[in-house]
Write a protein that holds these residues in place. Structure first.
Motif, PDB file in Angstrom:
ATOM      1  N   ALA A   1       0.980  -2.312   4.669  1.00 20.87           N
ATOM      2  CA  ALA A   1       1.486  -2.968   3.458  1.00 20.87           C
ATOM      3  C   ALA A   1       1.467  -4.488   3.614  1.00 20.87           C
ATOM      4  N   ALA A   2       1.819  -4.970   4.811  1.00 25.84           N
ATOM      5  CA  ALA A   2       1.810  -6.409   5.054  1.00 25.84           C
ATOM      6  C   ALA A   2       0.391  -6.963   4.986  1.00 25.84           C
ATOM      7  N   GLY A   3      -0.571  -6.225   5.530  1.00 26.02           N
ATOM      8  CA  GLY A   3      -1.953  -6.684   5.496  1.00 26.02           C
ATOM      9  C   GLY A   3      -2.500  -6.775   4.082  1.00 26.02           C
ATOM     10  N   LEU A   4      -2.231  -5.744   3.277  1.00 27.75           N
ATOM     11  CA  LEU A   4      -2.723  -5.732   1.899  1.00 27.75           C
ATOM     12  C   LEU A   4      -2.048  -6.820   1.060  1.00 27.75           C
ATOM     13  N   SER A   5      -0.710  -6.827   1.070  1.00 31.82           N
ATOM     14  CA  SER A   5       0.020  -7.784   0.225  1.00 31.82           C
ATOM     15  C   SER A   5      -0.155  -9.216   0.724  1.00 31.82           C
ATOM     16  N   GLY A   6      -0.217  -9.384   2.054  1.00 28.94           N
ATOM     17  CA  GLY A   6      -0.400 -10.723   2.597  1.00 28.94           C
ATOM     18  C   GLY A   6      -1.751 -11.301   2.236  1.00 28.94           C
ATOM     19  N   ALA A   7      -2.810 -10.490   2.336  1.00 32.72           N
ATOM     20  CA  ALA A   7      -4.141 -10.967   1.962  1.00 32.72           C
ATOM     21  C   ALA A   7      -4.196 -11.305   0.479  1.00 32.72           C
ATOM     22  N   ALA A   8      -3.549 -10.463  -0.367  1.00 35.35           N
ATOM     23  CA  ALA A   8      -3.522 -10.750  -1.804  1.00 35.35           C
ATOM     24  C   ALA A   8      -2.784 -12.053  -2.093  1.00 35.35           C
ATOM     25  N   ALA A   9      -1.661 -12.270  -1.401  1.00 38.53           N
ATOM     26  CA  ALA A   9      -0.893 -13.504  -1.608  1.00 38.53           C
ATOM     27  C   ALA A   9      -1.666 -14.724  -1.152  1.00 38.53           C
ATOM     28  N   VAL A  10      -2.324 -14.619   0.004  1.00 41.36           N
ATOM     29  CA  VAL A  10      -3.145 -15.735   0.485  1.00 41.36           C
ATOM     30  C   VAL A  10      -4.285 -16.007  -0.493  1.00 41.36           C
TER      31      VAL A  10
ATOM     32  N   TRP B   1      -5.063  -5.825  19.443  1.00 40.99           N
ATOM     33  CA  TRP B   1      -5.441  -4.413  19.406  1.00 40.99           C
ATOM     34  C   TRP B   1      -4.422  -3.638  18.585  1.00 40.99           C
ATOM     35  N   LEU B   2      -4.922  -2.827  17.699  1.00 43.81           N
ATOM     36  CA  LEU B   2      -4.072  -2.023  16.819  1.00 43.81           C
ATOM     37  C   LEU B   2      -4.369  -0.558  17.095  1.00 43.81           C
ATOM     38  N   ASN B   3      -3.403   0.134  17.652  1.00 43.54           N
ATOM     39  CA  ASN B   3      -3.603   1.542  17.983  1.00 43.54           C
ATOM     40  C   ASN B   3      -3.469   2.426  16.738  1.00 43.54           C
ATOM     41  N   THR B   4      -4.269   3.465  16.719  1.00 47.42           N
ATOM     42  CA  THR B   4      -4.137   4.448  15.645  1.00 47.42           C
ATOM     43  C   THR B   4      -2.765   5.119  15.753  1.00 47.42           C
ATOM     44  N   PRO B   5      -2.008   5.205  14.660  1.00 48.09           N
ATOM     45  CA  PRO B   5      -0.693   5.855  14.735  1.00 48.09           C
ATOM     46  C   PRO B   5      -0.824   7.304  15.182  1.00 48.09           C
TER      47      PRO B   5
ATOM     48  N   SER C   1       5.789   0.194  12.993  1.00 45.88           N
ATOM     49  CA  SER C   1       5.419   1.015  11.839  1.00 45.88           C
ATOM     50  C   SER C   1       4.039   0.613  11.344  1.00 45.88           C
ATOM     51  N   PHE C   2       3.087   1.550  11.421  1.00 48.83           N
ATOM     52  CA  PHE C   2       1.737   1.266  10.935  1.00 48.83           C
ATOM     53  C   PHE C   2       1.731   1.098   9.415  1.00 48.83           C
ATOM     54  N   LEU C   3       2.506   1.904   8.701  1.00 48.66           N
ATOM     55  CA  LEU C   3       2.533   1.801   7.241  1.00 48.66           C
ATOM     56  C   LEU C   3       3.084   0.447   6.797  1.00 48.66           C
TER      57      LEU C   3
ATOM     58  N   THR D   1      -1.754  -6.900   9.761  1.00 45.89           N
ATOM     59  CA  THR D   1      -1.437  -5.511  10.065  1.00 45.89           C
ATOM     60  C   THR D   1      -1.156  -5.322  11.551  1.00 45.89           C
ATOM     61  N   ALA D   2      -2.007  -5.909  12.398  1.00 46.26           N
ATOM     62  CA  ALA D   2      -1.800  -5.783  13.841  1.00 46.26           C
ATOM     63  C   ALA D   2      -0.492  -6.432  14.280  1.00 46.26           C
ATOM     64  N   ALA D   3      -0.192  -7.627  13.740  1.00 48.96           N
ATOM     65  CA  ALA D   3       1.019  -8.343  14.150  1.00 48.96           C
ATOM     66  C   ALA D   3       2.282  -7.629  13.672  1.00 48.96           C
ATOM     67  N   VAL D   4       2.302  -7.211  12.415  1.00 50.57           N
ATOM     68  CA  VAL D   4       3.499  -6.560  11.871  1.00 50.57           C
ATOM     69  C   VAL D   4       3.700  -5.177  12.493  1.00 50.57           C
ATOM     70  N   THR D   5       2.612  -4.456  12.734  1.00 50.93           N
ATOM     71  CA  THR D   5       2.735  -3.150  13.383  1.00 50.93           C
ATOM     72  C   THR D   5       3.292  -3.295  14.796  1.00 50.93           C
TER      73      THR D   5
END
Length: 306
Positions: A67-76, A121-125, A61-63, A52-56
């Motif tokens: 999505a990348a964090g959720l789907s990526g963790a599921a795929a892993v 670091w991931l900033n709040t949108p 785009s935080f959304l 999520t931090a890397a893709v954001t």
């Protein structure tokens, strides 16, 4: 102690509880259906936060990052189940513990190799960076309320999935008699992969959401994993309802204890000693809670097979 402070800390406890529920629900599903002790569950939490931090950061785009964090963790999680976990189902629990502990080390070193040792670091949108007024004039961060809302939505979604869908029927049957559903022609291997990926995705979602509240760093999943195990022991292994109630109990008790125990001890001790004693006792509260509940309900509040 003001009513506003108490309300604020209750909401903080509920926010911690919903995050723990996202972790514990996947963990209790995996243990309830597969009988697997998965110490690597916290690694999926870390994977979700890092992705999520890397893709954001790359997309803005935080959304999209979420999505990348959720789907990526599921795929892993699905890959890990296919490559490693599938070989552990019929092995003793000690083998499962050792193998999944090795996965923790592999994920930690792999993450350090890919992203480096420095925290991300991931900033709040901006559209979630506001505050909501509370009674008494206090203001509460909107983002934390959104985490609570997501946790509630996931709880409702899991209830619907488990009780109202064909996959849920198979999951419940797998908890009760996995040999029988295999004999009925259901592909038990695919079911296990789906459940494991679902659990990993929920852990990744928890990490993705919490990444905006704390630094994203290697090993961030292990402390949360300990709390998640406490939650499923309190709630009852294999029970989603138990995981939700246990998570809320742990979140509220831990939060209120850390804030109010040091304040309470200041009535009888000097401030420095009160802080030390209060903090020490606060760190023990959830384990005392677990011991008291298990004394009366040895299989947890809502054991799946009661």
């Amino acid at each position: 102690m003001s009513a506003t402070l108490l309300l604020e800390q209750l909401i903080n406890g509920l926010q911690l509880g919903t995050m723990l529920f996202l972790m514990a629900s996947g963990l209790t599903l995996v243990f309830g259906v597969m009988g697997l002790i998965n110490l690597a569950h916290g690694a999926f939490y870390m994977v979700g936060a890092y992705l999520t931090a890397a893709v954001t950061a790359a997309s803005g785009s935080f959304l999209l990052g979420l999505a990348a964090g959720l789907s990526g963790a599921a795929a892993v999680g699905a890959v890990v189940e296919l490559v490693v976990i599938r070989r552990l189902y019929h092995r003793p629990h000690l083998d499962q513990v050792l193998a999944t502990f090795a996965l923790i080390l592999i994920f930690s070193e792999g993450t350090r190799w890919l992203f480096g040792s420095s925290p991300l670091w991931l900033n709040t949108p901006e559209w979630l960076a506001g505050h909501v007024p509370l009674p008494g004039g206090a203001r509460y961060p909107l983002y934390r309320l959104v985490i609570i809302g997501v946790g509630i939505a996931v709880a409702v979604g899991l209830w619907w999935l488990i009780t109202r869908t064909r996959l849920g029927m198979r999951v419940r049957a797998g908890e009760s008699d996995r040999e029988m559903i295999g004999a009925l022609g259901i592909d038990i291997s695919r079911l296990y992969t789906a459940v494991f990926a679902l659990g990993a995705g929920l852990a990744g979602l928890a990490g993705a959401l919490v990444g905006a509240l704390q630094s994203v760093q290697v090993g961030m999943g292990e402390p949360v994993l300990i709390l998640a195990f406490v939650v499923i022991v309190i709630g009852g292994i294999g029970s989603i309802k138990g995981a939700l109630l246990g998570a809320v109990l742990v979140g509220v008790v831990d939060t209120l204890g850390r804030v109010f125990l040091p304040l309470a001890f200041r009535a009888v001790l000097p401030p420095a000693e009160a802080t030390d004693v209060g903090a020490a006792l606060a760190s023990m509260l959830i384990y005392i809670l677990m011991a008291v509940i298990l004394a009366f309900k040895p299989r947890g509040l809502f054991a799946a097979h009661d």
